[in-house]
Design a protein around this motif. Structure first.
Motif, PDB file in Angstrom:
ATOM      1  N   UNK A  73      69.988  86.348 110.800  1.00 51.21           N
ATOM      2  CA  UNK A  73      69.549  87.743 110.722  1.00 51.21           C
ATOM      3  C   UNK A  73      68.486  88.047 111.786  1.00 51.21           C
ATOM      4  N   UNK A  74      67.683  87.042 112.132  1.00 45.65           N
ATOM      5  CA  UNK A  74      66.683  87.251 113.193  1.00 45.65           C
ATOM      6  C   UNK A  74      67.385  87.441 114.542  1.00 45.65           C
ATOM      7  N   UNK A  75      68.435  86.671 114.802  1.00 41.18           N
ATOM      8  CA  UNK A  75      69.204  86.856 116.044  1.00 41.18           C
ATOM      9  C   UNK A  75      69.764  88.273 116.099  1.00 41.18           C
ATOM     10  N   UNK A  76      70.232  88.734 114.952  1.00 37.96           N
ATOM     11  CA  UNK A  76      70.798  90.087 114.862  1.00 37.96           C
ATOM     12  C   UNK A  76      69.710  91.127 115.165  1.00 37.96           C
ATOM     13  N   UNK A  77      68.556  90.998 114.503  1.00 41.42           N
ATOM     14  CA  UNK A  77      67.438  91.926 114.746  1.00 41.42           C
ATOM     15  C   UNK A  77      67.014  91.885 116.212  1.00 41.42           C
ATOM     16  N   UNK A  78      66.912  90.669 116.764  1.00 41.73           N
ATOM     17  CA  UNK A  78      66.449  90.524 118.150  1.00 41.73           C
ATOM     18  C   UNK A  78      67.445  91.183 119.113  1.00 41.73           C
ATOM     19  N   UNK A  79      68.744  90.968 118.865  1.00 41.98           N
ATOM     20  CA  UNK A  79      69.757  91.544 119.756  1.00 41.98           C
ATOM     21  C   UNK A  79      69.744  93.068 119.705  1.00 41.98           C
ATOM     22  N   UNK A  80      69.302  93.627 118.588  1.00 34.58           N
ATOM     23  CA  UNK A  80      69.272  95.089 118.474  1.00 34.58           C
ATOM     24  C   UNK A  80      67.928  95.687 118.875  1.00 34.58           C
ATOM     25  N   UNK A  81      67.009  94.822 119.362  1.00 33.38           N
ATOM     26  CA  UNK A  81      65.656  95.314 119.658  1.00 33.38           C
ATOM     27  C   UNK A  81      65.668  96.348 120.785  1.00 33.38           C
ATOM     28  N   UNK A  95      60.955  82.077 106.016  1.00 31.75           N
ATOM     29  CA  UNK A  95      59.858  82.606 106.834  1.00 31.75           C
ATOM     30  C   UNK A  95      59.823  81.894 108.186  1.00 31.75           C
ATOM     31  N   UNK A  96      59.961  80.571 108.138  1.00 28.99           N
ATOM     32  CA  UNK A  96      59.923  79.786 109.373  1.00 28.99           C
ATOM     33  C   UNK A  96      61.086  80.180 110.299  1.00 28.99           C
ATOM     34  N   UNK A  97      62.276  80.199 109.754  1.00 30.90           N
ATOM     35  CA  UNK A  97      63.468  80.525 110.547  1.00 30.90           C
ATOM     36  C   UNK A  97      63.372  81.928 111.136  1.00 30.90           C
ATOM     37  N   UNK A  98      62.912  82.868 110.310  1.00 33.46           N
ATOM     38  CA  UNK A  98      62.890  84.273 110.748  1.00 33.46           C
ATOM     39  C   UNK A  98      61.857  84.483 111.854  1.00 33.46           C
ATOM     40  N   UNK A  99      60.637  84.006 111.624  1.00 35.67           N
ATOM     41  CA  UNK A  99      59.560  84.242 112.598  1.00 35.67           C
ATOM     42  C   UNK A  99      59.823  83.476 113.893  1.00 35.67           C
ATOM     43  N   UNK A 100      60.269  82.221 113.776  1.00 32.92           N
ATOM     44  CA  UNK A 100      60.452  81.445 115.006  1.00 32.92           C
ATOM     45  C   UNK A 100      61.616  81.983 115.837  1.00 32.92           C
ATOM     46  N   UNK A 101      62.667  82.426 115.202  1.00 33.60           N
ATOM     47  CA  UNK A 101      63.804  82.951 115.985  1.00 33.60           C
ATOM     48  C   UNK A 101      63.478  84.318 116.583  1.00 33.60           C
ATOM     49  N   UNK A 102      62.752  85.143 115.849  1.00 31.08           N
ATOM     50  CA  UNK A 102      62.396  86.460 116.405  1.00 31.08           C
ATOM     51  C   UNK A 102      61.416  86.314 117.558  1.00 31.08           C
ATOM     52  N   UNK A 103      60.531  85.324 117.435  1.00 29.68           N
ATOM     53  CA  UNK A 103      59.592  84.984 118.506  1.00 29.68           C
ATOM     54  C   UNK A 103      58.898  86.236 119.058  1.00 29.68           C
ATOM     55  N   UNK A 104      59.186  86.583 120.320  1.00 30.77           N
ATOM     56  CA  UNK A 104      58.468  87.712 120.932  1.00 30.77           C
ATOM     57  C   UNK A 104      58.918  89.067 120.375  1.00 30.77           C
ATOM     58  N   UNK A 105      59.965  89.078 119.574  1.00 31.93           N
ATOM     59  CA  UNK A 105      60.446  90.343 119.027  1.00 31.93           C
ATOM     60  C   UNK A 105      59.750  90.724 117.726  1.00 31.93           C
ATOM     61  N   UNK A 137      52.282  90.806 115.489  1.00 31.72           N
ATOM     62  CA  UNK A 137      51.398  90.291 114.436  1.00 31.72           C
ATOM     63  C   UNK A 137      51.414  91.207 113.216  1.00 31.72           C
ATOM     64  N   UNK A 138      51.391  92.498 113.461  1.00 31.97           N
ATOM     65  CA  UNK A 138      51.357  93.432 112.318  1.00 31.97           C
ATOM     66  C   UNK A 138      52.673  93.351 111.523  1.00 31.97           C
ATOM     67  N   UNK A 139      53.774  93.123 112.249  1.00 35.01           N
ATOM     68  CA  UNK A 139      55.057  92.975 111.534  1.00 35.01           C
ATOM     69  C   UNK A 139      55.075  91.664 110.736  1.00 35.01           C
TER      70      UNK A 139
END
Ligand code: GN1
Ligand code: MG
Length: 364
Positions: free
Chosen positions: A139-147, A283-293, A296-298
């Motif tokens: 899901x993080x890859x999906x969010x990142x690709x749609x950024x 939490x680990x998978x989501x934050x690490x995959x989103x990385x720069x996307x 901090x507030x998110x």
């Protein structure tokens, strides 16, 4: 995946729908697919090219042509990202019908066909932290690709879909109307909802500070396909509610559907627990995959999202119960009330363990 035998009358309807899709061939078989609460979904096996057939719920999706249009736009974007090497998951296209459109309108309703990914399966419950991490990565890859997706090209399919104040307003209206005289049966749950004013205010304040992204908005565990070979998540499905939203919504629905040890309609509330190891992996998978996307507030909002989505689902199930079950498919009369109680218990447990969950996120 859940497959059941199709009854005769439905078979005739499906036969007529299938004549509009080039992929159908003589001797196909059809079975029900998945556990969605809104649309009707079938697996069609025709020759060596199975595909998914779906009747879009017009009561929920008032303009079905916008649903298929949004899905086409998002899928085109993901295909482009994939070609650039920036999206590791499989993309799933809607198939064109004989009118060269991805939506088919017939007397029997609005229909679409979608590619089926062979050697894949979906699951309704996470079993291991590794699986949870794979869910969050996908899901993080999906969010990142749609950024960088141009959000203004998307239609807002269901306005205010994840807007808590709007959902509470709908609940208030359902309580005041008490259409099917069920209010007295759920008064303690109604009272509990409105006692959560501190949390409701926290959400209202937070959403004024968060950046709007294009989010999936239905990141339940069974909206992913896993590979039968690697058992990793390989595709995000069900793009029906992709709309502008907040990352905390997508994280929250993952937590809602992965961290409880019980399904969303279980009545065994005294046995419900939060699986902290699963939470930690999500939490680990989501934050690490989103990385720069993810900012901090998110990151700081994720835990609120984890509480918010179960709370909002409790409100939505309760509203539908009071309205006479017009929205979600039910299997028995008390189904929506049971779901509402279950989701509120999940919210309660997550709230009680908030500090511990906060620490897990802070330490990533
Ligand atoms: C509905 O039908 P399904 O499973 O894709 C609902 C989601 C809920 C979910 C609860 C459009 O999704 O918001 O989280 O049920 N979809 C819509 O299981 O309301
Ligand atoms: Mg859905």
């Amino acid at each position: 995946m859940n497959k059941t035998i199709i009854e005769d009358e439905l078979q005739l309807t499906l036969d007529s729908v299938l004549t509009h899709f080039q992929r159908s061939s003589p001797g196909y078989s059809i079975s029900s697919l998945g556990n969605g609460l809104i649309n009707h979904t079938y697996l069609v096996k025709a020759g060596n090219k199975p595909f998914v057939l779906q009747r879009i719920n017009e009561h929920v999706f008032r303009q079905p042509w916008l649903v298929t249009r949004n899905a086409d736009l998002i899928n085109q974007h993901l295909i482009m990202k994939k070609q650039l090497g920036n999206y590791p998951l499989a993309t799933i296209s809607q198939l064109t019908n004989t009118k060269d459109d991805t939506l088919l309108q017939l007397d029997s309703g609005y229909w679409r066909a979608i590619e089926f990914i062979p050697c894949s399966y979906s699951v309704d419950a996470v079993t291991t932290p590794q699986q949870a991490e794979s869910v969050a990565n996908a899901f993080a890859e999906f969010n990142a690709a749609l950024s960088d997706f141009p959000a203004q090209t998307l239609s807002e399919i269901i306005p205010d879909f994840h807007h808590l104040a709007h959902r509470l307003q709908q609940l208030t209206e359902a309580i005041n109307t008490d259409k099917v005289k069920r209010k007295s049966r759920c008064q303690p749950l109604i009272d509990y909802c409105f006692e959560q004013q501190i949390f409701i205010k926290e959400v209202a304040d937070l959403i004024n500070t968060l950046p709007v992204k294009v989010t999936h908005n239905d990141t339940k565990i069974n909206n992913l396909l896993f590979s039968s070979n690697t058992h990793q998540a390989i595709a995000v499905i069900d793009l029906d509610t992709c709309m502008p939203g907040f990352l905390m919504h997508d994280f929250g629905d993952m937590v809602r559907t992965c961290c409880s040890n019980l399904p969303e309609d279980s009545g065994a509330l005294d046995q419900m627990t939060i699986r902290l190891d699963i939470f930690s992996s999500l939490a680990k998978g989501y934050i690490s995959t989103l990385d720069k996307h993810i900012s901090e507030i998110e990151k700081g909002s994720l835990l609120v999202g984890a509480l918010l989505i179960p709370f909002m689902m409790a409100v939505r199930f309760l509203t539908d119960y009071l309205d006479g079950d017009n929205y979600f498919h039910i299997k028995h009369q008390e189904h929506n009330l049971e779901r509402a109680k279950n989701q509120m218990q999940l919210f309660k447990l997550l709230s009680q363990q908030r500090e511990q969950l906060d620490d897990i996120i802070a330490n990533i």
